[in-house]
Design a protein around this motif. Structure first.
Motif, PDB file in Angstrom:
ATOM      1  N   SER A  89       0.935  -0.989   0.159  1.00 30.52           N
ATOM      2  CA  SER A  89      -0.102   0.564   0.207  1.00 30.52           C
ATOM      3  C   SER A  89       1.118   0.971  -0.271  1.00 30.52           C
ATOM      4  N   ASN A  90       0.850   2.180  -1.172  1.00 31.52           N
ATOM      5  CA  ASN A  90       1.776   3.049  -1.501  1.00 31.52           C
ATOM      6  C   ASN A  90       0.783   4.231  -2.423  1.00 31.52           C
ATOM      7  N   MET A 131      -6.595   1.606  12.785  1.00 30.13           N
ATOM      8  CA  MET A 131      -7.598   1.859  11.051  1.00 30.13           C
ATOM      9  C   MET A 131      -8.320   1.090  10.767  1.00 30.13           C
ATOM     10  N   THR A 132      -8.935   2.038   9.888  1.00 26.20           N
ATOM     11  CA  THR A 132     -10.503   1.669   9.837  1.00 26.20           C
ATOM     12  C   THR A 132      -9.824   0.673   8.963  1.00 26.20           C
ATOM     13  N   VAL A 133     -11.586  -0.085   8.317  1.00 27.35           N
ATOM     14  CA  VAL A 133     -11.641  -0.882   7.674  1.00 27.35           C
ATOM     15  C   VAL A 133     -12.275   0.188   6.039  1.00 27.35           C
ATOM     16  N   GLU A 134     -12.448   1.815   6.266  1.00 23.71           N
ATOM     17  CA  GLU A 134     -12.743   2.052   4.539  1.00 23.71           C
ATOM     18  C   GLU A 134     -11.433   2.191   4.526  1.00 23.71           C
ATOM     19  N   GLU A 135     -10.093   3.014   5.822  1.00 20.73           N
ATOM     20  CA  GLU A 135      -8.810   3.154   5.553  1.00 20.73           C
ATOM     21  C   GLU A 135      -8.221   2.076   5.001  1.00 20.73           C
ATOM     22  N   GLY A 136      -8.647   0.959   5.498  1.00 13.91           N
ATOM     23  CA  GLY A 136      -7.262  -0.815   5.098  1.00 13.91           C
ATOM     24  C   GLY A 136      -7.968  -0.627   3.530  1.00 13.91           C
ATOM     25  N   ALA A 137      -9.061   0.119   3.677  1.00 12.83           N
ATOM     26  CA  ALA A 137      -9.857  -0.689   1.736  1.00 12.83           C
ATOM     27  C   ALA A 137      -9.165   0.436   1.356  1.00 12.83           C
ATOM     28  N   ALA A 138      -8.823   1.729   1.485  1.00 18.62           N
ATOM     29  CA  ALA A 138      -8.551   2.954   0.427  1.00 18.62           C
ATOM     30  C   ALA A 138      -6.799   2.192   0.645  1.00 18.62           C
ATOM     31  N   ALA A 139      -6.398   1.897   1.625  1.00 22.14           N
ATOM     32  CA  ALA A 139      -4.957   1.477   1.530  1.00 22.14           C
ATOM     33  C   ALA A 139      -4.753   0.113  -0.092  1.00 22.14           C
ATOM     34  N   ALA A 140      -5.987  -0.944   0.135  1.00 29.73           N
ATOM     35  CA  ALA A 140      -5.641  -1.876  -1.330  1.00 29.73           C
ATOM     36  C   ALA A 140      -5.940  -1.495  -2.379  1.00 29.73           C
ATOM     37  N   ARG A 141      -7.462  -0.463  -2.233  1.00 32.97           N
ATOM     38  CA  ARG A 141      -6.851   0.403  -3.806  1.00 32.97           C
ATOM     39  C   ARG A 141      -5.473   0.559  -4.255  1.00 32.97           C
ATOM     40  N   VAL A 200      -3.927 -11.964  -3.933  1.00 37.02           N
ATOM     41  CA  VAL A 200      -3.975 -12.927  -2.862  1.00 37.02           C
ATOM     42  C   VAL A 200      -3.777 -11.257  -1.968  1.00 37.02           C
ATOM     43  N   GLY A 201      -4.834 -11.778  -1.237  1.00 36.79           N
ATOM     44  CA  GLY A 201      -4.208  -9.768  -0.163  1.00 36.79           C
ATOM     45  C   GLY A 201      -3.826 -10.858   1.821  1.00 36.79           C
ATOM     46  N   PHE A 202      -2.598  -9.567   1.489  1.00 33.58           N
ATOM     47  CA  PHE A 202      -1.612  -9.568   3.092  1.00 33.58           C
ATOM     48  C   PHE A 202      -2.435  -7.993   4.015  1.00 33.58           C
ATOM     49  N   VAL A 203      -3.400  -8.502   5.202  1.00 27.68           N
ATOM     50  CA  VAL A 203      -3.456  -7.060   5.612  1.00 27.68           C
ATOM     51  C   VAL A 203      -3.331  -7.365   6.994  1.00 27.68           C
ATOM     52  N   GLY A 243     -11.959  -3.256  -1.305  1.00 28.72           N
ATOM     53  CA  GLY A 243     -10.854  -2.148  -1.883  1.00 28.72           C
ATOM     54  C   GLY A 243     -10.378  -2.675  -3.086  1.00 28.72           C
ATOM     55  N   ALA A 244      -9.524  -3.234  -3.095  1.00 35.29           N
ATOM     56  CA  ALA A 244      -8.438  -3.907  -4.528  1.00 35.29           C
ATOM     57  C   ALA A 244      -9.640  -4.914  -5.089  1.00 35.29           C
ATOM     58  N   SER A 245     -10.444  -5.399  -4.948  1.00 41.63           N
ATOM     59  CA  SER A 245     -11.074  -6.381  -5.853  1.00 41.63           C
ATOM     60  C   SER A 245     -12.738  -5.602  -6.557  1.00 41.63           C
ATOM     61  N   ASP A 246     -13.182  -4.567  -5.067  1.00 46.78           N
ATOM     62  CA  ASP A 246     -13.606  -3.537  -6.352  1.00 46.78           C
ATOM     63  C   ASP A 246     -13.489  -2.999  -7.540  1.00 46.78           C
ATOM     64  N   PHE A 247     -12.757  -1.952  -6.633  1.00 44.50           N
ATOM     65  CA  PHE A 247     -12.006  -1.370  -8.002  1.00 44.50           C
ATOM     66  C   PHE A 247     -11.730  -2.079  -9.818  1.00 44.50           C
TER      67      PHE A 247
END
Length: 154
Positions: free
Chosen positions: A43-44, A58-68, A96-99, A114-118
């Protein structure tokens, strides 16, 4: 011929970053036949690394934004592997996602969405993929998310 993927990125107001260079002794991607295997992308965002631990501030929403942001880097690697020709991207096969999360955090799938939806927003049915979403006690550099991908090319 118009590149539908590039046009859709523009429509979504998204600019892909440059493909990140490897941070250690590995290559960013391997092309085998028509299958492209992309190494884990961390996540960068435009302001730098997105650090944090889900379940500890860190919230789920922030994590989803990081995944995006990981999804954007994955696509940047696909673009690099295809000599800047995203028309070769046929479909996303698997992510394959690592959280980076605490032991009691159980919403890893919501984060990786966040990645899958995008991918689906960008590519439609070609963006639908098989997936794993797992917890990690820590990730490189303290980032929140890392995602690797498998893509089929035309």
């Amino acid at each position: 011929m118009t590149n539908a993927i590039e046009a859709r990125l523009t429509e979504l107001g998204v600019t892909l970053p440059d493909a990140p260079a490897p941070a250690a002794n590995y290559v960013p991607f391997v092309l085998s036949g028509n299958m492209l295997y992309v190494s884990g992308q961390i996540s960068n965002g435009p302001d730098g690394l997105i650090l944090g631990k889900l379940g500890a501030g860190m919230t789920v929403e922030e994590g989803a934004a990081a995944a995006r942001t990981c999804a954007l880097s994955l696509l940047a690697q696909v673009r690099a592997a295809c000599d800047a020709d995203l028309t070769r991207l046929k479909r996303v096969v698997k992510l394959v996602g690592f959280v980076n999360s605490t032991a009691d955090f159980t919403d890893q799938p919501k984060v990786i969405n966040g990645a899958s939806d995008f991918m689906v927003e960008l590519l439609g049915d070609a963006g639908r993929h098989a997936r794993s979403a797992v917890s990690a006690a820590a990730l490189p550099l303290g980032v929140a998310v890392e995602i690797e991908g498998i893509f089929e090319l035309a």
